[in-house]
Every structure is written in structure tokens, then in C-alpha cells.
Design a protein around this motif. Structure first.
Motif, PDB file in Angstrom:
ATOM      1  N   UNK A 196       0.823  -1.203   0.000  1.00  0.00           N
ATOM      2  CA  UNK A 196       0.000   0.000   0.000  1.00  0.00           C
ATOM      3  C   UNK A 196       0.863   1.261   0.000  1.00  0.00           C
ATOM      4  N   UNK A 232      -7.634  -4.982   6.994  1.00  0.00           N
ATOM      5  CA  UNK A 232      -7.852  -3.865   6.091  1.00  0.00           C
ATOM      6  C   UNK A 232      -8.855  -4.250   4.989  1.00  0.00           C
ATOM      7  N   UNK A 275       5.987  -3.603   4.927  1.00  0.00           N
ATOM      8  CA  UNK A 275       4.755  -4.377   4.727  1.00  0.00           C
ATOM      9  C   UNK A 275       5.047  -5.844   4.408  1.00  0.00           C
ATOM     10  N   UNK A 309       2.231  -7.398   8.427  1.00  0.00           N
ATOM     11  CA  UNK A 309       0.792  -7.225   8.292  1.00  0.00           C
ATOM     12  C   UNK A 309       0.050  -8.533   8.015  1.00  0.00           C
ATOM     13  N   UNK A 310       0.788  -9.598   7.839  1.00  0.00           N
ATOM     14  CA  UNK A 310       0.130 -10.900   7.609  1.00  0.00           C
ATOM     15  C   UNK A 310       0.017 -11.740   8.881  1.00  0.00           C
ATOM     16  N   UNK A 325      -4.216   2.251   5.597  1.00  0.00           N
ATOM     17  CA  UNK A 325      -3.936   0.808   5.534  1.00  0.00           C
ATOM     18  C   UNK A 325      -2.719   0.401   6.357  1.00  0.00           C
ATOM     19  N   UNK A 326      -1.760   1.285   6.534  1.00  0.00           N
ATOM     20  CA  UNK A 326      -0.533   0.888   7.222  1.00  0.00           C
ATOM     21  C   UNK A 326      -0.773   0.547   8.690  1.00  0.00           C
ATOM     22  N   UNK A 336      -3.212  -1.343   9.730  1.00  0.00           N
ATOM     23  CA  UNK A 336      -4.057  -2.535   9.853  1.00  0.00           C
ATOM     24  C   UNK A 336      -3.329  -3.803   9.403  1.00  0.00           C
ATOM     25  N   UNK A 368      -1.824 -12.748  11.186  1.00  0.00           N
ATOM     26  CA  UNK A 368      -3.136 -13.065  11.738  1.00  0.00           C
ATOM     27  C   UNK A 368      -3.744 -14.206  10.922  1.00  0.00           C
ATOM     28  N   UNK A 400      -3.309  -6.971   7.174  1.00  0.00           N
ATOM     29  CA  UNK A 400      -3.788  -6.989   5.785  1.00  0.00           C
ATOM     30  C   UNK A 400      -5.218  -7.522   5.685  1.00  0.00           C
TER      31      UNK A 400
END
Lengths: 409, 409, 409, 409
Positions: free
Chosen positions: A79, D249, A355, A359-360, D241-242, D244, A362, D246
Motif C-alpha cells: 500500500x 484492512x 509491509x 501485516x500478515x 492501511x498501514x 491494519x 493473523x 492486511x
């Protein structure tokens, strides 16, 4: 690393991606079999985009992109870089042609090489290494994605025409060892350290190194074989809800799953689709292409469990000196029971590169080890692979673990 | 038709399919942009499959299929023929390669030609004509499907590089006439006959010819133009529920539709994607790529309605002698308000070919006329095209109609 | 109609809605079994909302709504009236309570009665009649909707405890006649008139009366029975794609349909869920709760077809004088092959009431006749009922038709 | 526990369920607002089913079920017990009536009381305690589920008419304290023990007690307030977005989320829906009804993180003696970053009761503490609540944590 070594490594890694695509037609390289997978052409372009966007844009004098629209077309999920082409539509990009993407690779390679001569900033070389590691990750995905695509074709085409063909990387699937009886390696309770140590490259998710306390446990010295998994199937494993996690059971019922992804029933016995086409199932080899749910159900059926990633890493580090375990890195990734989450003190890299991993964290589960599809030199004890619990198209198998009372207690 | 004429026509039709694909790469021919559309390669193979399956299998001595699996791979929807490859997965067939499909075409062409020399059964020639008509239908779909595919690519690639290029079929989109004021042609009440008459080829859905009574009506002498449709948009046409059929309104809201499929807003005015790439919208040309829902909403807004297919056919047959109407066959298909249903006394063809038309006679609406994409010689007054009310990727526009009291009453 | 008659009719219709709900608990009246169906409480409120919104708001002096929010809560689909509560969430309206809705009915009834005394505008009385007709339509839906709801309960509760109970409207399901052999009534080709004639009430979709030409046809003199439909099932009717419209076949496969909606297989023979609970299937009665797709497949299997609505109406009008047909209005609605579309010259009513019919004229099929659930006095030859091709929870059966060459030709 | 105490506790817990339902109508108790939530009537019946199925069936002489079909109707997810009514259709069970369910409760209560007099087996009393704990869990769900249902009604009805009403459990939402500045409590690295200790009741997922090593960390001494969360919103928290994960988001974008579940924008300031109806947002109270994704995004925005469950439990156990933390159990559940997974050495209970916890240990996150809806006496340091990362209808808030270098290092 010396300058010559860097250039050498650069060339080897970049050339291997092209070599993987070599036996494929432009048509093969275009198709996308599911949203999770990407076309080979897209992989070839995206790994190049990574160098152009994260390195050349920053370090090249008079930066001019190869093509202005590629910034969006071949962005995967960053993003911080701006818009991106929707993932499920990667298979609609008939243009640029494969030839154009190969030209893109060559041009970016030349520009990177020029930068190597002029740039002195160590961050340049860190990003370069990150880009190569990133490309190696995509090399494994290229093989899993093309395998999935070809498996969707009722003709079951083979990527490699014949194992004897010297031009074919037959070594990609060398799982030929005979299966020994399942043995257990015992580990006492201990306060161990896990996470990356030293100056070599690692991804940010492998750090910081930190302490974890492990209650006593046992680990199987090898992976579960196709023969063993077949016994699970024959015992009704896919029809007994008590073996499954609730969400896994709903998923198995919804898709009417009855065997691993590439197994095909046949009057003459089970067949398995491979990159060499449809073949008789090799019973002594580790079972692969399992989802987390299937691995977990097998473990319950076998009166055992999956290891945690800390248990796995601790045992792997012991193995370096004492050698008790087999099939750690050469066959299949191994599901752990550990949800993919940040280590205590984890700090993502700065900028859009941050990123990459965080952010992954979860609803994904960690796999440890490496597979027959993993590029040489791209595996280590601390490496954290991760996929959702339903992912089946990766070379993922399982190694059993068991808890045990600490004999000292 | 004389034997030489048949062979001649055969060659022309078959060659045109290959000609349509000529400016495209193998990659372009492979992709499928949505389940409704098919890859060009699939069209090339399926039209050949039609000849092999419905003609050669029956009439060729010592029939040997080109490839055993093609019977399933390239079956579209004929349950009578057996299994078929799932429609949404046509874009995953990277194999057979385009070259193989072209070889398949050549081999079947040669076998058909040999049969033409030996077979005397008139049914053979009836099926041959059906196969050619079938291929012509697919030629139109090849153009609409490739247009849709290219429109999904953010690069908006042009199929035809330049209108001036002699190699490009610029005549496929010759909508250059200037728009006259909308005029109405009056038709009195009458008991008319519709449906196919005579010995020439028609599809089964065009028969039997039968009587219908028409109350007096008026028909617009030309199609609605882009300029007129733009006025509808500017008047809030896409935001007023009272103009829309209820199901259409839900659909427009769900997809947030605001303009025809290939229009693109631009600071310098509306653009339209065409086979020549993105171009300024030609305001005087007929609006096209409308769904039935959009056509219906425009008609309500314009205080008119869509014609029934009987009204259209009756007016078109009058036109042959009196010439009151324009743009009947050369621009866009014209939505009618008629649901696609069997004529009184309709009997489908026997055998698997009987699945050609009848089984689709539900929840579809009839379009009449022909479009700039329709092959020459493939249009007639009685032709019944049909699509669901949401279909937008066809060259479909609208001609208004109005009811009127019979002056004699 | 005289003033006293109007008041009398008013009371009868309004009271019948409450009578239908009388055997039900407040819980029964609250639940919504699917988006297509509505809770009984919602029906009771919405029919009242219709009078308050379309009549009182316009004709009552010093109009004060019973409850300000009811305008949105009980609006069904009138965009001209403003917002509406989402249809699929009607079953979440635990408040207002059933008692409040019954009080709402009483208050609006009293206000309407007062207006009857003072208002002289004939439009007031036209809207009053429309409201009563509207309420009668909902009375049929109340019965089909509660039947569907109760069928979803594994206890299969009966709405009417015993057929002998004088308080239960056993006459709602009086299909007790024995089945005669299927006979065909012949109709010659003719230019007929269909659509409403005269001054009595009709819905706008029944007008204008207009001419249609009918080719010669035959109509079965009675409906298809459960026994006949059972023969279709036993012959594999639900497993033969050639009998089905393509979209119907996909739908049957997707939902694995094998019999009409309320049939239940049982070791001792087929059972059918009714408002009196689960009962042995009455073989001589007309089959009901068929979708259009099932009716169409049966007709193909029986080497016949569904009638058009014009054929049905013409035959029904002949029947008035000559009496050839049975089960026109007392058993099941009868699917026709006619898509629901406007008659030539159709003009919707003005204002929000104009949304009543016209906007649904797409992707629906016309049913003719009436059913055992239709209120007395609410059926006529020209009545056009309509539902999508998949609707099964209505009392819909089928009467066969056949085309035939005109003997005069 | 003494016999009299057991009987006493039994009565109190069972009566509280009925008391929660007391202000609700039978209609209120019937509706199901989403598949995740259940009707109050279902809760009342299911908790009773638990006693009848798991205790009476085993321990009652001459066992006769209250109603044979209830075994299926009110089974929630126990595959070991056999079939179950589909979860999304719980709101269609208008029968049995609420009165019947209340009679069911009374009958089972009486039967259990008789068993208490005669049965001596300690396992009977263990199951009895499990049943009461189970019922207390459902008491919290009754409140969250009815809150969700009422929030779906545009009238926003209040469960409790007035806070001053002595009949209403106003104490269920006593979050009236004023908010102090956010302070951090420091915890050094330590090898701690977590999991249940002692003889009191715990769920199987809280055991076995085991060792975990904690790197140094800090915990906020109170929860995040509505005012603080509002600052996150005002800073564009839902649009960056940064911040959250992924998957979070994608979910936020898909549902266009912009604030916590029950917040409602209003010209005069934020409103919040509560069991007392719509009220002005109380800025000093802890923010609640957050998903894991929202909690995680806030933490990133605040330059902090969520605690692990081990950190939380260790800190809570320290608090018992040293009292550094507030709002542990009286306001909102607190999301932790820990995926719900088995403790090392975890063994599920035997029999169908073993399905209680273990099979849900995937793709869920642990919440610690308790909420204002949690029954008195039903909270403890070791309690593991769990929900998917998207769950918003629970009283879930967040307490921040931070990693920190161990000062001793």
C-alpha cells in the motif's frame, strides 16, 4: 561478501527464475489458476518490479521506469507504493507479452549492475539481498503455482517431459529414500533461545532472538509418509468429525475433501499429479500438499500433536550438532501449531518494505523447514514460512510431536 | 447451392475465424475475462469440435478423433454428447497450445473436404451449413470477448493498431454516419406473419412461421445515439429508481453502474474503449453495450418503450419494400421487450443438436437486427439473438417504440 | 357499489386477515423463513400501512400517523414513498409487538371509516378498493408464508389442529375430488381479445384489453395430479438434463432437488407437509408447490407444453359459457409459458401506486387461475399472478397444453 | 462445597437466566439477528438441554426426555450427541413456545434436584458444576445477543426502560468511573507459570499449568477510553492501511467500517446504542465492541501492541497482591495477541463434553479479563475467552502493552 561474490550471486538467482520458466510456453506463463496463485509471467515481472521500485527508484541517477504502468501492474500488496492491479485478475494481463517481461528483466538487471559499480551505501546492498531472497521465495511459488495450474488441466500435462532428460531439473523432487519406522527424539524442559542470530541475512519476522521456555516434548525423527497417511484415510479419517478442528470439519464437508490435493483415485491404485505428470503414488515418500486442518486431524488420529515453532527450531538447532532428525529441509515444509505472530520486541522494517511480513500476522500458521522446491541456500533453522489453515497447494507435510511429563518433576 | 459454392463458402467462413485471431498473440488467445466470455483459442477449437463431433463422427469412414480428450475439453453445453469442461475454467487450458488448435482446424478441414467428395446424404450438407452458421455466431463472440478481455487490462491495448493499417479490419466498426432527428414510422393494426419462410437456412428457433396480431404502433427510424444517452445520464438516469425495472435497479445499485460498459470518464470528456483502443466518444453514433435494463430505463425516461420482436420483424419486412428505417443491421443489435420463448408449434431439432436453442428459452430477452461485428451474410429479418437482461458486453443498443390508438377505432 | 356495501366489504376483508392470524402465537407471527416470505405480523402491518400512506395521508384532515417510523418499517418496495426497512430483516422486528400492530389496524380502520363518511372524491373509493384487493393478495401470501415457516421446523407443527375443528378454515384445502383421465379440449385458431373489460376492479397489469391471434391449440381439461407427477419422478425426471431448461437444470443440480417442495420421503410412502401437519400424499389431488422449471420439465416429459397466458384466458372465457374445463380457480395457480410483460398500450397508475405492478415485468412468469388459498371473490379470468421461475412456495401447479395444426389449413 | 451450597448455587444460576429474559416479550426471545447470535429462547432451552443430555441421560433412573426432538433442536455443536438443528435457523423455531421452554426448564430443574438427593458419584457433581459454568457463559451471550438484535431495529428499543427502574439490572453497565492518564506498569523478564492451579472449577482449556518465559514488558494500567478511540478515528484511523493487518484492512474496506459497532453519528455528537437505548457516547468509559482488527490497528497507531495472554495472566496474578492495574474484570474483555491454542500437555475432557473447547483452537484470538455482562463469580485470572478476529458484538476492548529491553541486560 565480496563484490564479485555479490555479482555472481545476483546472476545465479536471477537466471534461475528464467530457467524455471524455460520449459513453459507463453500460454503456460499467462494463466492464473486461483486467486492465491499467480501466473509465471507475473512472478517474473513482480520480482523485477521489486528491484526497480525499492532500489532503482531510490539509488539510480536519472531514474526512468521501464514502463510507467508497471508500477501498478506488478505491485503485489504494498500500500505504501500506491495502487495495485487486483490480485484475482493477474491472469488477464495478456499484455505485456512474456517477451516484454523478459526484456524488462534484462534491462533492470543491467541497471542494477551499473548501480553496483557506483553506489556505496550499504543499505543498497541490504536491499539487494532482500530482493534476491524475495526472488527465491517467488521461485518456490512459481513451482507450486505452475503445478496447481497444470493440475487443473484434464490432460494433466507434465512440466518435465522425462526424469532422464538432462535439461529437466529432476533434482527438484528427489524424495526417493525408503521410510524407516517412526522414532521419537526426546527433549527435556529447557529455557531456550529462538530467532535469528548473527550477521547473515534474515527476514524481519525472524527477529529479535528471544527466550522461550519449553516443557518437555518429543519429536518424530522423520515426516509422516504417504503410506501412513493412506492408513488414516482408510480408517475413515475424512469422515470422523471428532478428529478435526470444528472449522476444518466444516471446510472438509463443504468441499467434500477425501484425500490430499493431488491424489487421484484409480482402479489400479492411487495416482499423484506431479511436475512429471500423473504417477503412481510413492508410498514411502513424505505426504505433502496437506492443509493445516488435514495435518492436525492426522495428528489427533495418531494420538499426537503438531510441534510448536519453538519446539521445532530448538530441535533443529540441536540437530546441527547431534543429528537426530531427518527430512528437516529436503522434502516438505512442516506445519507447526503456532499461529504466525510477532516475536516479543518485533519491529517491522521501515518504509514500504515494512509491509513485507508484519501485516500478515493473523489467521495464518507457521511452517518450518523447507521443501524440495526451495532454492538451494534459502533455508535455515529460524526461517518462518506461513499460510492459512486451508492452503493445500504448497509442499506442506507434517512431523508429529508429543508432550511428556518432565522426568525431573 | 452448387458443390463449388459450398466448398467456397466453407473455406471463406473457416478462414475468417483464423483471420480474426491473426493480430492476437497466443497469450491473448488464452485468457478468459469472465465466465460468460471464452478464450479465442477455445472458440477456434470449439467450432472445429462442432464439425468433428456432429458431422465426422457420423459420416466419416473409420472415424478417428484428432485427440480423444477434445470431445470433453471443447464441448460447450451439449449434455447429449457427454461430459464437458467447466465453462469458468476455459482460461486454464494452456494446453493444447494455440498451434495445436490451429493444426486441429486444418486436419478437420481436410477431413470435412474429403467427406464432401464422398457423402451424398443431404443431412450431411444441412449439418455442414449449421456448423458454418454456428461458426459465424462464434465469430461475433470472438470479437465481443476479446474486446472485453482487452478492456480489463489497465493498458487498454488496441487490437487494431491503426484504422489506416490495411491489415486491420477497420470495417468492423464503420459507424460514422451523422445522426438525424428522431422520427417515428407509423404501423397500423394488422394480422401479420412472423418466422422464417422459404428454403434458406434458419435456426430452429425462427420457426414455424405463424400469425400474430399487432395493435397499432410506432417505431423510431434510427437507433438512440451516444449523445441522446448522455442526456439521460446527465439527467440523473442512473440515480432515479422510478425509471428502472425493480430487478434492474437492484443490479445497478449493487454494481454502482453509472454509464455504458466501455465508457470511461475523463477530464477532457467521455472516452470509449474500442478495438482500436481508448478513443473520444463518438456522440453521433448509436449507443452500444447496453444491458436490457439500461435500454428499458432509457425508454421509460424517453416516454417510450422497447418494441416487441413481432413489431420489429413486421417493420423490418415492410422496410424491404418501403425503406423507412435505418440502422437495422449495420450498427447494434436492438433489445426487444420480448422474452425469448418458443414460437407456437416450435419443435427442436432431433439429437444433441436439439440443445442448440430450445433449452435457453427462459429469463433471456430477444435482440433483433445485427451489429457491426456480425459476419456479412449472417443477418436476416427473422433472426433471434438472445441474452440475459444484465448482458452488457454485446454490441446491443436500442430502437424506441410507442403504442398508439388505432385511428380506425 | 352502495355505501353500505363498501363498509360491509371493508369490514369483511380486514377481519379475515386477523382471522388468518388468530390460531398463531406472537412468536409464529414474528419469524421470517426466507427473504421471499414475510412475517405474518409484517403482513398485518404492511396492509394497514398501505391504507394509511396512500389514502389517509391524502384524504384525512389533520393527518397524524399512528407511529412516525412505521412509514419506513412497513414500506415494502415503494421508492416513491421514501426509505424502506430491508426485506431480509423483517423477521428482526420484535418491536412493535403483535398487539401494537393489531392496535394499529384498529386505529386505521376507525380513521378510514370516518373518511368514508366525509370524503366524496371517487378516487378515494378507488384507492380503498385497491387497498382491499392488495390486502387480499397478502392474505394468500400469509398462508403460503406461514406454511413455509412451519415447514422449516423439524417438529412440522400444524397450523390447524384438526380438519374437524369448526374453528379451523378446513375449506382452505378442499382438494378432494377424484381424478379423471386426462382429456384435451380443442381450440381453433382465432383472433381473440384478452385483458380486463368492464367497470369492475382490475389491476393495471390486466389492461388494456387488446387483440391477440391464437394458432390452434389444445388444453388439458384438468390439472396434473400428484400421481402423474410421481410417475415423472419415478421415471428419473429429476435426473435427465434433456427434460429441463438449461438454467433450470443447473438450479436443480445445485440444490439437489428431487421432488416438490413439501414432499417428504418416508418408508411408508410419500408424505406431504400441509397446514394440517405432515400427511400421506393425496395422489388424486393436483400437484402443487412446483417451480416453473419443474412444471416445464414435466410438460416436456409428457410430450406437451405449458399454455400461454392468452391461450389460458381465452379458454377460460369460453368455459364460462361452455364449461369444458375443471380446476380453473379452486386448486392451484397454473404456470403459463408467458413472461410477465406489459400489454400493448399498458400505462402504470400515476404516483407511487404506479410501482405496484409495472416494475416487476422482467424475469418472471405469469400464473393464471387461482388457488385454494385465494380469498373468495378475488379471482377472475384476466388476473395475472407472477413469480420467478424458481419460486416453489406458492400453490402453483400445471395444466398441459399442446399445439396443433389448424384443421382448416 | 456443601450440599446445601450446591443446591443454593444451582438455584441462583438457573434463576438468573430466567431473570435476564424477564423484561423481554416472547417475540424478543424468538429472533436471531445473525448466525453468530442465538435467540434468547434458544439459550434458555440449550442450557437446559445440556443438563438433560449430559447429566440426566446418564444419571437419572428411568430417563425420559422432556421431548424427544429437543435432543436435536437444542444441540449446539456436539457431534458426539448426534444431529443438530442448523445454527442459522435457530430463529425459525417459533415452536416450542417460550412458555414450553420455561416449562422444560422447570421440569429439568426438578429432575436434577431429585438426582442431587440420590446420586453420590462425584462425576455427577463435576458435570453439574460444568453445566452451571456453561449456563453462566450463555448468560453473557444472552445479553450480547439481545443487544445485537435490538440494535438491528430502527426503533432502537431499550431493554431496560430506565436506569432508575428498580426492576432493571442497571448494574450490568456500571462503567461510570472517570478516566485517569494512561500509565504503564513495568514487568521484568521472568519465568512464570500460567494456567489453572488448585481444586476449584476451571475449563479444560485453562490447564495444565505450565511455565512460560516472558521477556520484559509494560502493561497499561487501564483500558483505552472512548475519548482515546475517538482520537484514532479523527486521525483517519479507519482510512490508513498501514495501521491494519492486511486481512483486517480488506475486511474494513469490504464493510466500509468507520467506527465501533454500536456508535451512531449524530449532528449533536456521537451516540451509542446500549441496553438502555441510544445514548450520548460516554467519553470516559472504556471503548467496547471492538474487533481484534480494530484493537490491533489502534495499538499500532498508539505505538504499542496488544499483550500476549501470558503477559496478561502474569500481570493479573501480580495484581492480586500489588494492585497496579484497573478495569481487569469489570468493564470489557481485553483482546490479546495470542491465538487460541492448546497449552502444552492439554488433554480435552473425555466423551462428548470434550468437544467443549479443544475443537475451536484455530483462527480465534484469546480475550482475557471479564466484562460488565459477565455473571458475578464467573471470572478469574486464568479464564480464556476466545472469538474470531472480526467479532464485534462482544463487550471487547483493549489494554495496551509494550515490549522493552530488560534493564538487566
Amino acid at each position: 561478501m565480496q563484490y564479485a561474490d555479490i555479482i555472481n550471486r545476483w546472476q545465479q538467482v536471477r537466471q534461475r527464475s528464467v530457467a524455471i520458466a524455460a520449459p513453459l510456453s507463453a500460454e503456460d506463463c499467462m494463466a492464473q489458476s486461483m486467486p492465491d496463485a499467480s501466473p509465471i509471467k507475473w512472478h517474473l515481472a513482480h520480482t523485477t518490479w521489486f528491484f526497480e521500485t525499492f532500489i532503482l527508484e531510490q539509488f539510480e541517477e536519472h531514474f526512468q521506469p521501464f514502463h510507467q504502468d508497471f508500477r501498478v501492474l506488478f505491485n503485489s500488496y504494498y500500500n505504501g507504493v500506491g495502487d495495485k492491479h487486483p490480485r484475482p485478475q493477474r491472469g488477464l494481463l495478456t499484455r505485456p507479452a512474456l517477451d516484454t517481461v523478459l526484456a524488462y528483466r534484462q534491462q533492470v538487471d543491467a541497471r542494477i549492475r551499473r548501480c553496483c559499480d557506483s553506489v556505496k551505501d550499504p543499505y543498497f546492498f541490504q536491499l539487494l539481498e532482500l530482493g534476491l531472497q524475495h526472488e527465491q521465495q517467488h521461485q518456490e511459488l512459481m513451482l507450486t503455482d505452475i503445478k496447481h495450474l497444470l493440475s487443473c488441466n484434464p490432460l494433466y500435462p507434465a512440466l518435465y517431459v522425462s526424469p532422464a532428460n538432462p535439461a529437466s531439473p529432476a533434482d527438484l523432487h528427489p524424495l526417493a529414500t525408503t521410510c524407516a519406522a517412526l522414532a521419537w527424539q526426546q527433549y527435556d524442559a529447557s529455557l531456550c533461545e529462538i530467532g535469528h542470530l548473527g550477521k547473515d541475512f534474515c527476514f524481519d519476522n525472524e527477529s529479535p532472538r528471544h527466550r522461550q521456555f519449553l516443557e518437555p516434548f518429543q519429536l518424530a525423527t522423520r515426516l509422516i509418509s504417504n503410506a501412513e497417511y493412506l492408513a488414516f484415510i482408510d480408517d475413515g479419517g475424512y469422515r470422523k468429525p471428532t478428529l478435526w478442528l470444528a472449522e476444518g470439519w466444516d471446510w472438509v464437508r463443504q468441499h467434500d475433501l477425501q484425500h490430499p490435493l493431488y491424489w487421484r483415485p484409480d482402479p489400479q491404485g492411487w495416482q499423484e499429479f506431479t511436475l512429471h505428470g500423473l504417477q503412481a503414488l510413492k508410498l514411502q515418500q513424505p505426504v505433502s500438499h496437506l492443509s493445516y486442518f488435514e495435518a492436525s486431524a492426522y495428528a489427533v488420529w495418531a494420538d499426537a500433536r503438531l510441534p510448536t515453532e519453538a519446539e521445532w527450531e530448538y530441535a533443529a538447532s540441536q540437530h546441527e550438532t547431534e543429528g537426530q532428525l531427518s527430512q528437516l529441509f529436503d522434502s516438505c515444509w512442516q506445519w507447526t501449531s503456532s499461529s504466525y505472530s510477532p516475536y516479543p520486541g518485533f519491529v517491522p522494517a521501515t518504509g514500504a518494505v515494512g509491509e513485507y511480513n508484519g501485516k500478515f500476522m493473523v489467521n495464518q500458521y507457521v511452517l518450518r523447514g523447507a521443501s524440495a522446491f526451495t532454492p538451494a541456500g534459502h533455508s535455515r533453522n529460524t526461517y518462518r514460512n506461513f499460510f492459512p489453515a486451508t492452503a493445500r497447494w504448497q509442499l506442506a507435510g507434517l512431523r508429529l510431536a508429543r508432550s511428556q511429563q518432565d522426568p525431573e518433576e
